[in-house]
Scaffold this motif. Structure first.
Motif, PDB file in Angstrom:
ATOM      1  N   ARG A  38      71.461  76.659  19.426  1.00 31.37           N
ATOM      2  CA  ARG A  38      72.098  76.785  20.754  1.00 31.37           C
ATOM      3  C   ARG A  38      71.111  77.310  21.789  1.00 31.37           C
TER       4      ARG A  38
ATOM      5  N   LEU B 155      72.289  73.424   9.691  1.00 31.89           N
ATOM      6  CA  LEU B 155      73.165  73.938  10.760  1.00 31.89           C
ATOM      7  C   LEU B 155      74.223  74.913  10.235  1.00 31.89           C
ATOM      8  N   ALA B 156      74.486  74.860   8.941  1.00 35.66           N
ATOM      9  CA  ALA B 156      75.594  75.618   8.355  1.00 35.66           C
ATOM     10  C   ALA B 156      75.229  77.075   8.098  1.00 35.66           C
ATOM     11  N   ASP B 157      74.712  77.737   9.100  1.00 31.82           N
ATOM     12  CA  ASP B 157      74.338  79.147   8.990  1.00 31.82           C
ATOM     13  C   ASP B 157      74.464  79.752  10.392  1.00 31.82           C
ATOM     14  N   PRO B 158      75.124  80.906  10.506  1.00 32.94           N
ATOM     15  CA  PRO B 158      75.389  81.466  11.842  1.00 32.94           C
ATOM     16  C   PRO B 158      74.119  81.688  12.665  1.00 32.94           C
TER      17      PRO B 158
ATOM     18  N   SER C 190      78.270  67.989  19.769  1.00 32.88           N
ATOM     19  CA  SER C 190      79.508  68.561  19.245  1.00 32.88           C
ATOM     20  C   SER C 190      79.274  69.951  18.674  1.00 32.88           C
ATOM     21  N   VAL C 191      78.101  70.146  18.082  1.00 36.30           N
ATOM     22  CA  VAL C 191      77.767  71.448  17.505  1.00 36.30           C
ATOM     23  C   VAL C 191      77.502  72.473  18.623  1.00 36.30           C
TER      24      VAL C 191
ATOM     25  N   ARG D  94      78.839  72.432  21.546  1.00 38.59           N
ATOM     26  CA  ARG D  94      80.130  72.741  22.168  1.00 38.59           C
ATOM     27  C   ARG D  94      80.997  73.635  21.277  1.00 38.59           C
ATOM     28  N   GLY D  95      80.851  73.448  19.963  1.00 35.90           N
ATOM     29  CA  GLY D  95      81.790  74.045  18.990  1.00 35.90           C
ATOM     30  C   GLY D  95      81.776  75.554  18.916  1.00 35.90           C
TER      31      GLY D  95
ATOM     32  N   LEU E 136      72.517  78.281  13.633  1.00 31.59           N
ATOM     33  CA  LEU E 136      73.352  77.653  14.654  1.00 31.59           C
ATOM     34  C   LEU E 136      73.062  78.282  16.019  1.00 31.59           C
TER      35      LEU E 136
ATOM     36  N   GLY F 261      76.058  62.102  19.020  1.00 30.37           N
ATOM     37  CA  GLY F 261      77.170  63.034  19.235  1.00 30.37           C
ATOM     38  C   GLY F 261      77.128  64.285  18.389  1.00 30.37           C
ATOM     39  N   LEU F 262      76.326  64.287  17.319  1.00 35.17           N
ATOM     40  CA  LEU F 262      76.369  65.434  16.397  1.00 35.17           C
ATOM     41  C   LEU F 262      75.926  66.734  17.066  1.00 35.17           C
TER      42      LEU F 262
END
Lengths: 92, 92
Positions: free
Chosen positions: A23, A13-16, A88-89, A91-92, A19, A84-85
């Motif tokens: 979405r 997930l740690a990549d634009p 939350s991602v 929404r973030g 991510l 929830g993970l």
């Protein structure tokens, strides 16, 4: 899904771009991997690499029908494994 | 906290040791950075690097009293900025 590790999911997930892909997949349906359907200015091979990283981390599955390869978020399983993970991602 | 990016937070969390540090900090109190208080078999400089990565991502703050440097999770701010994220990571 029980062998899916939180660290691997977070790394995926740690990549634009990844991510953004997640979405796009948030609606839960399967989306064609066809590169011109995705709004990223990257090489086809780069996009393929991102798709592979997402699948190998456990975030997505690939569904192959004939010659069409679709990608789908494993939302229900992820919600059970990491409550929830994903929400939350998204929404973030 | 408004300048903290989700991708940076995810990248900081996407490491087994940093994830473990965040779990140790889950009680919300400030913990000394003193390396022998942490249960990791890593060099002091490696631990310092992890602390720095956590701070720069926005996950933690450093509190300096005299010569003591403490690290604290920015739990309340993170919960407001990325609702559910930290809780899901602590559970996962």
């Amino acid at each position: 899904m029980s062998d899916v590790q939180l660290v691997d999911v977070l790394r995926a997930l740690a990549d634009p771009i990844r991510l953004e892909i997640v979405r796009h997949l948030a609606d839960g349906t399967a989306h064609p991997k066809t590169s011109d359907l995705w709004p990223f200015d990257v090489q086809k091979s780069t996009l393929s690499h991102h798709f592979k990283t997402l699948r190998e981390s456990g975030l997505t599955r690939t569904i192959v029908n004939g010659r069409q390869h679709d990608i789908q978020l494993r939302k229900a399983e992820l919600d059970e494994r990491f409550p929830g993970l994903i929400d939350s991602v998204l929404r973030g």
